[in-house]
Write an enzyme that holds these catalytic residues in place. Structure first.
Site, PDB file in Angstrom:
ATOM      1  N   GLY A  87       0.860  -1.182  -0.038  1.00  9.31           N
ATOM      2  CA  GLY A  87       0.071  -0.034   0.353  1.00  9.31           C
ATOM      3  C   GLY A  87       1.083   1.658   0.311  1.00  9.31           C
ATOM      4  N   ASP A  93      -2.659   7.211   3.007  1.00  9.25           N
ATOM      5  CA  ASP A  93      -1.752   7.862   2.297  1.00  9.25           C
ATOM      6  C   ASP A  93      -0.207   7.421   0.609  1.00  9.25           C
ATOM      7  OD1 ASP A  93      -0.146   7.636   3.815  1.00  9.25           O
ATOM      8  OD2 ASP A  93      -0.248   9.813   4.392  1.00  9.25           O
ATOM      9  N   ARG A 102       5.824 -13.214   0.788  1.00  5.61           N
ATOM     10  CA  ARG A 102       5.560 -13.634   2.120  1.00  5.61           C
ATOM     11  C   ARG A 102       4.604 -14.816   2.814  1.00  5.61           C
ATOM     12  NH1 ARG A 102       5.212  -8.124   3.475  1.00  5.61           N
ATOM     13  NH2 ARG A 102       6.295  -6.512   1.953  1.00  5.61           N
ATOM     14  N   ASP A 111       1.501 -11.278   6.861  1.00 10.46           N
ATOM     15  CA  ASP A 111       1.865 -10.966   5.753  1.00 10.46           C
ATOM     16  C   ASP A 111       3.468 -10.389   6.223  1.00 10.46           C
ATOM     17  OD1 ASP A 111       0.219  -9.400   8.025  1.00 10.46           O
ATOM     18  OD2 ASP A 111       0.781  -7.158   6.956  1.00 10.46           O
ATOM     19  N   ASN A 112       3.678 -10.248   7.487  1.00 10.39           N
ATOM     20  CA  ASN A 112       4.993 -10.048   8.130  1.00 10.39           C
ATOM     21  C   ASN A 112       5.792 -11.372   8.197  1.00 10.39           C
ATOM     22  OD1 ASN A 112       3.726  -7.550   7.757  1.00 10.39           O
ATOM     23  ND2 ASN A 112       3.449  -7.316  10.067  1.00 10.39           N
TER      24      ASN A 112
END
Ligand code: AMP
Ligand code: MG
Length: 477
Positions: free
Chosen positions: A88, A120, A178, A247-248
């Protein structure tokens, strides 16, 4: 000749797993810190020889030769809940070919992508410098980790609770595949995506496994071994990852994603620093359990590749996973007895380890300094020996360390296993606060102090009174 980037990920994997994404240019790129040594190791020192040109590339304003940037799709179980995720706020610029294989060069904080959801796409200078410092410290500690090549200031504001300077980290990783990438392929990708991802992963990371009958099972086993090893290293140095979501979890076995991580000072198994980890899911001593939980999620994502018949697949996966507890506790006992300088340890030394930790907790002792003082018989040990419990433990320990080896060997083992220095939370914060105000000296001093952590000539770090009281870390800022 400057090296051209490759992108084997884009070339070999189905388009469901990524999106072409040019990093979004920033107003005024300015190099804040650059890792010249790493650049040399990667053979890209020429490309980045000119600092202002390097800043343009590592801010994403210009592309390196051969670069076809992408953002990667992945999913993940975050605090046990499945979510569709993806880069993202990151872009993979490409891969650098080295004698040790391919390394991803990724920008983090490089602007919005199709995976940004409501974010953002940006990162604060503060948090990118934090990742740089922590990852390089982990590397110096000899722990498998992604590396940091640079942090660039963007010249743009980033809005969080307050207004911050924006920063972009360039991250170097064996890959960014991952557990969550496999989850995405299975649950959100196309029909053959998992198979292609498996093939690519084996070829890139574990080529020795290509001849195995069951590739998925072989990969599960390998990733399991690596997680066991990695978490043991974390426990050895007091590292708390803070957000061990699937995801990590890197398939290459590297420590990845330094959001809310921190090092424990005073020993307590339930230590948590992350502001969002309210139930202590990712507490210091819970990390092995969570690694196991994550491996089960990995196994689930692999099931159709393990066997067409789901029942058979489950039983094969369970057979492999069932070995984790023993695999882990065996290497844990070795690691902890190494810390205590007990060579050729025996199973019964487990109680010596347990008692030691219980005493550290009781006396609120600094985890790192304890092992140094134990080796040098420092003043801390003199004080602790006033406790009859501790004194009894100390007598047992002295016997155990010379049972099957000698004192010199024991001491060498303790020196090699126990760091003298770690990134102390208060020092990290001091360095970062100065850095965002424009003074990089404390940051560089700290990096330097952490570069040779097992050097026994160093002095143990002193801790201020009330260290870590109310200390909190934050995710993805
Ligand atoms: P992390 O907690 O850093 O592992 O991030 C979890 C997910 O949130 C990933 O998919 C990130 O790409 C995404 N993410 C974190 N911060 C931002 C941001 N500022 N803008 C867009 N996506 C973000
Ligand atoms: Mg992440």
């Amino acid at each position: 000749m400057p090296k051209a980037l490759k992108n084997t990920y884009l070339e070999n994997l189905p388009p469901t797993l990524f999106t072409a994404q040019i990093p979004i240019s920033v107003a005024k790129p300015e190099m804040v810190v650059f890792n010249g040594e790493l650049a040399k190791e990667l053979g890209v020192e020429e490309t980045f020889a000119d600092e202002s040109k390097a800043a343009l590339i590592l801010a994403g304003n210009e592309l390196m030769e051969g670069s076809r940037p992408i953002s990667q799709a992945y999913a993940g179980h975050q605090f046990a809940h499945f979510n569709r995720l993806g880069d993202g706020r990151a872009v993979l610029l490409g891969e650098i070919q080295t004698d040790n294989g391919l390394y991803d060069l990724q920008l983090k904080g490089s602007g919005q992508t199709p995976y940004s959801r409501r974010g953002d796409g940006r990162a604060t200078l503060y948090s990118m410098l934090r990742e740089y410092l922590m990852s390089e410290a982990m590397h110096a500690l000899g722990i498998s980790t992604t590396r940091s090549l640079s942090v660039v200031k963007t010249g743009e504001d980033v809005y969080r609770e307050h207004i911050h300077d924006g920063g972009i980290l360039s991250r170097v990783a064996a890959s960014h595949i991952r557990v969550g990438t496999f989850e995405y392929a299975r649950y959100l990708g196309g029909e053959k995506d998992s198979e292609k991802l498996l093939e690519y992963t084996i070829k890139r990371h574990y080529p020795l496994l290509v001849s195995e009958d069951n590739l998925a099972l072989a990969l599960l086993q390998k990733v399991m071994q690596q997680q066991s090893e990695l978490i043991n290293h974390w426990l050895r140095v007091g590292f708390i990852h803070g957000v061990m979501n699937t995801d990590n979890v890197s398939i290459a076995g590297e420590t990845i994603d330094y959001g809310p991580c921190a090092f424990m000072n005073v020993y307590h198994p339930q230590t948590v620093f992350s502001s969002i980890d309210r139930n202590g899911r990712y507490a210091f001593a819970n990390q092995p359990n969570i690694a196991f939980w994550n491996l089960k999620i990995f196994a689930n994502a692999l099931l159709p590749l393990i066997d067409e018949d789901e029942k058979v697949a489950v039983s094969k996966a369970e057979e492999v996973l069932g070995k984790f507890p023993q695999l882990f506790s065996k290497s844990y006992l070795k690691m902890m007895t190494d810390k205590l300088g007990i060579q050729n340890h025996m199973q019964e030394d487990a109680s010596l380890v347990e008692d030691c930790l219980r005493l550290l907790q009781k006396h609120k002792v600094d985890y790192t300094n304890f092992f140094t003082e134990l080796r040098t018989n420092g003043s801390l040990i003199q004080v602790l020996r006033e406790d009859t419990d501790f004194n009894a433990w100390h007598i047992q320990w002295e016997k155990a360390r010379v049972r099957l080896s000698n004192l010199e060997e024991s001491e060498a083992l303790m020196i090699a296993t126990n760091p003298m220095v770690i990134p102390r939370n208060h020092l990290v914060e001091e360095a970062l606060v100065a850095a965002v105000k424009g003074d990089m000296n404390p940051f560089h001093d700290l990096l330097k102090a952490l570069a040779d952590p097992y050097n026994e000539r160093l002095t143990p770090q002193e801790l201020p009174v009330g260290v870590d009281e109310g200390y909190q870390t934050f995710c993805g800022t």
